[in-house]
Design a protein around this motif. Structure first.
Motif, PDB file in Angstrom:
ATOM      1  N   SER A 186     -42.641  39.187  32.269  1.00 20.53           N
ATOM      2  CA  SER A 186     -43.398  37.793  31.649  1.00 20.53           C
ATOM      3  C   SER A 186     -43.201  36.891  32.810  1.00 20.53           C
ATOM      4  N   GLN A 228     -39.656  35.685  32.498  1.00 16.98           N
ATOM      5  CA  GLN A 228     -38.646  36.708  33.025  1.00 16.98           C
ATOM      6  C   GLN A 228     -38.681  36.562  34.587  1.00 16.98           C
ATOM      7  N   ARG A 241     -47.554  41.424  36.898  1.00 12.13           N
ATOM      8  CA  ARG A 241     -47.914  42.058  35.766  1.00 12.13           C
ATOM      9  C   ARG A 241     -47.549  43.644  36.086  1.00 12.13           C
TER      10      ARG A 241
END
Length: 160
Positions: free
Chosen positions: A29, A32, A24
């Motif tokens: 994501s 990703q 984060r």
């Protein structure tokens, strides 16, 4: 005192939570990060939720993708004992303090630890270092004499 296997089992959730936090922070994501690290999306999700214990190789891939210290992931996963330094000696309180400081990001921690390690190496006597490192330790650099050279100025009337 908890056994290593108990610590490792407790650390699985810890490493998963830490990975999710770092993902984060890197604004990635799950998909990703899984693509960058070369691990499957469901497997990464299970690691983050504490359902799977990743291997050292997978942790290395994740650390590289997140640009964080693999050693930190190894400690959190229970693979590496936090009391041992990478050179086999006991880690100092400085290393622990830097690694545990929430105000620093992973890049800052890595830089601080690199600087600290270079100072420790610089101050170590040759008898404290492995023979190959002791032979490579350079003499302290001495500043070179600074020479001042005056630029010759030619009056404009004499130039042709």
């Amino acid at each position: 005192m908890a056994k290593l296997s108990d610590r490792a089992a407790g650390a699985v959730g810890s490493v998963g939570e830490y990975l999710a936090e770092q993902r984060r922070h890197a604004q990635l994501s799950l998909r990703q990060l899984s693509d960058l690290a070369g691990v499957s999306n469901p497997y990464l999700s299970q690691i983050e939720r504490g359902l799977r214990k990743p291997s050292a190789e997978v942790l290395q891939q994740l650390a590289k993708a997140l640009r964080i210290s693999a050693e930190t992931l190894y400690v959190r996963a229970g693979i590496l004992d936090p009391d041992d330094g990478s050179d086999g000696r006991r880690a100092s309180g400085v290393v622990d303090a830097v690694l545990l400081d929430p105000a620093l990001n992973e890049r800052q921690k890595r830089v601080l630890l690199d600087v600290y390690a270079s100072f420790v190496r610089e101050n170590a006597s040759p008898g404290d270092m492995p023979p190959d490192e002791a032979a490579e330790k350079p003499e302290p650099a001495r500043p070179a004499a600074v020479k001042k050279t005056a630029a010759k100025k030619t009056p404009a009337s004499k130039r042709k």
